[in-house]
Enzyme design. Sequence first.
Site, PDB file in Angstrom:
ATOM      1  N   CYS A 103      16.809  66.703  31.785  1.00  0.00           N
ATOM      2  CA  CYS A 103      16.160  67.885  30.981  1.00  0.00           C
ATOM      3  C   CYS A 103      16.521  68.089  29.564  1.00  0.00           C
ATOM      4  O   CYS A 103      17.701  68.008  29.335  1.00  0.00           O
ATOM      5  CB  CYS A 103      16.469  69.302  31.652  1.00  0.00           C
ATOM      6  SG  CYS A 103      15.814  70.713  30.822  1.00  0.00           S
ATOM      7  N   CYS A 159      18.107  71.209  28.541  1.00  0.00           N
ATOM      8  CA  CYS A 159      19.646  71.196  29.088  1.00  0.00           C
ATOM      9  C   CYS A 159      20.422  70.463  28.352  1.00  0.00           C
ATOM     10  O   CYS A 159      21.428  70.976  27.957  1.00  0.00           O
ATOM     11  CB  CYS A 159      19.567  70.853  30.516  1.00  0.00           C
ATOM     12  SG  CYS A 159      18.479  71.360  31.628  1.00  0.00           S
TER      13      CYS A 159
END
Length: 447
Positions: free
Chosen positions: A48, A51
Site C-alpha cells: 500500500c 501505508c
Amino acid sequence: MAPLMYNAVLLLGLLQLVRGSRVLELSDRFLDVKKDGQWLIMFYAPWCGHCKRLEPVWGHVAQSLYNTNIRVGRVDCTRFTSMATKFGVTGFPTIMFLKGDEATHTYHGDRTKEEIINFAMRVSGPPVQPITRSESLDHLKANNPLFFVYVGEYEGPLWETYYQVAEMFQPHGFFYSVSQDIARKHVRLKEPPEIFVHKEKTHYFFEEGEMSVGGLNASLSEWVNNERFSTFVKVTRTNIDQLMRTNKFLVLAVVQENKLQEVPEEMIEFRDMIESVIMNNRDRYHKWFQFGWVGSPELANSIAMTELPLPYLLVVNSTTEHHHMPDDEPHRLTPAAIHLFLQAVLNQSAPTYGGNTLPVRLYRRYFEARSSLSEMWRGNPVLTAVLFGLPLGFLSLICYSICCADIMDADDEEEEGAGSEETFFIEEATNDSKTQSKSNEMHEKKE
C-alpha cells in the site's frame, strides 16, 4: 500474567525497537493482550502506497507517545488476515484506538503527527476531563485552539446531556468541565450552568433558548457538530466528509499547494480575502456557512465536475450536494461582491449546479476516472501505456481470434456445401446417362 503477556508483545516489537523506532510489530497473538492497557494500532499492507507514506509519521507518533500509557503498534494484514477480519478492516491504512473492552475508535482525520496524537489523547481519557486550576485553563487556551467547557455543578439535565454528547464526539474534540469560580476568571458568565466553546482566542456560548424540536440533546449535538471546526479550516479529502455533516453551505477558497505545502503569493491574497469575510462577519454568516480553503484543486474539480481556474471560489450545499459558482472572475471578486454572492446563495437566487441524482453521480464517477487517468499519463506515460495497453491488447487479440474463427468456420461450411452440390449434379448427370442408355437398348430390341 498480564506483565508476561506484555513482555511477549514487547519481544514481538523488538525488531522495530532495534531499528530505532518505538513502533511495536504485532502478530495475531495481540488478541491475547489487547485488553491490557491502551493501544494505537495501524493496520497496513506492505504494497500500500498510502501505508508507506504514513510509516515515518507513525514512527514520530510512537516516539511522542512513548512516555504515556498509550502503546503504538502496527499489524501486517497480509500476514495476519485474522486480525483484519477481527477488527473489520476494509482499507489500508486503518488507524484504531483500543481501550480494553470499553471502546474501539477508528480515526478518520488527516494523517499528520499532530492530528493523530490529538486523537489518541482525546479518546485515551474520560469523555469529560475536569479542570481544577485556573493555570490549567490558561495552558489549554495557549496550546489548544478549540475545546468545549461545561461550567457548573455535575448534576441536572444540561450536565447529563453534555456528558452524553461528549461521549459521542470524543474522537473529534476535547471536552472539559470547570467550576464557576475558575471560569469567572476567564469568561463572563450569564447564569450557570453554561457551556461554551473556546475558538480563535474567544468564546461562544450555547444558547438553550434556541432548542430544536428534538429537544436539548439534539440541540446540543447540533451546536457541538457545528462548532467543532475552526472558522476557516483547511479542507481535505479526509475531513470533507465530516464537514458535509454540518448541513451548512461550505464556502471554499480553491488554491494550489506545491509538494512543500506552499501557496503562491497571489493565491494567498485571495485566500486571505475570503477568510476576512467570515472573520469580520461571523455573527452574520456562521449559522449558515462553514468557510475553508482547499489546497488540492483535484478535490474541488471533482465537486464541480470541471477544471476550475485558480484561484477560485466554490460554495457547496452539504445537504443537497449542489454547488454554486460566482459569475465574476476570481481576480475581480471583492468582499462586497462575495457578500452579494453569499446572499444570493441563501435566498436561492444563485445558479445551481450538480446535485446527487443518479445521472450526476454517474457523470462524477466518469469525470474522476478520466481525471485520474490524465494525471497518471502526465506523471508516467510509459507506465500508464503498459498498464492499460497490455489488457487492451490481449482483449483485442481475443476478439480478433473469435471473429476470425467464425469467418474460417463459415468458409469451411461454404466449401463443404459447394462440394456436396457439385457431387449431386454429377450423380444426377450419371443417372440420366444410364437411364438414356437403357432406353436406347430397349428400343433396339423392339425393332
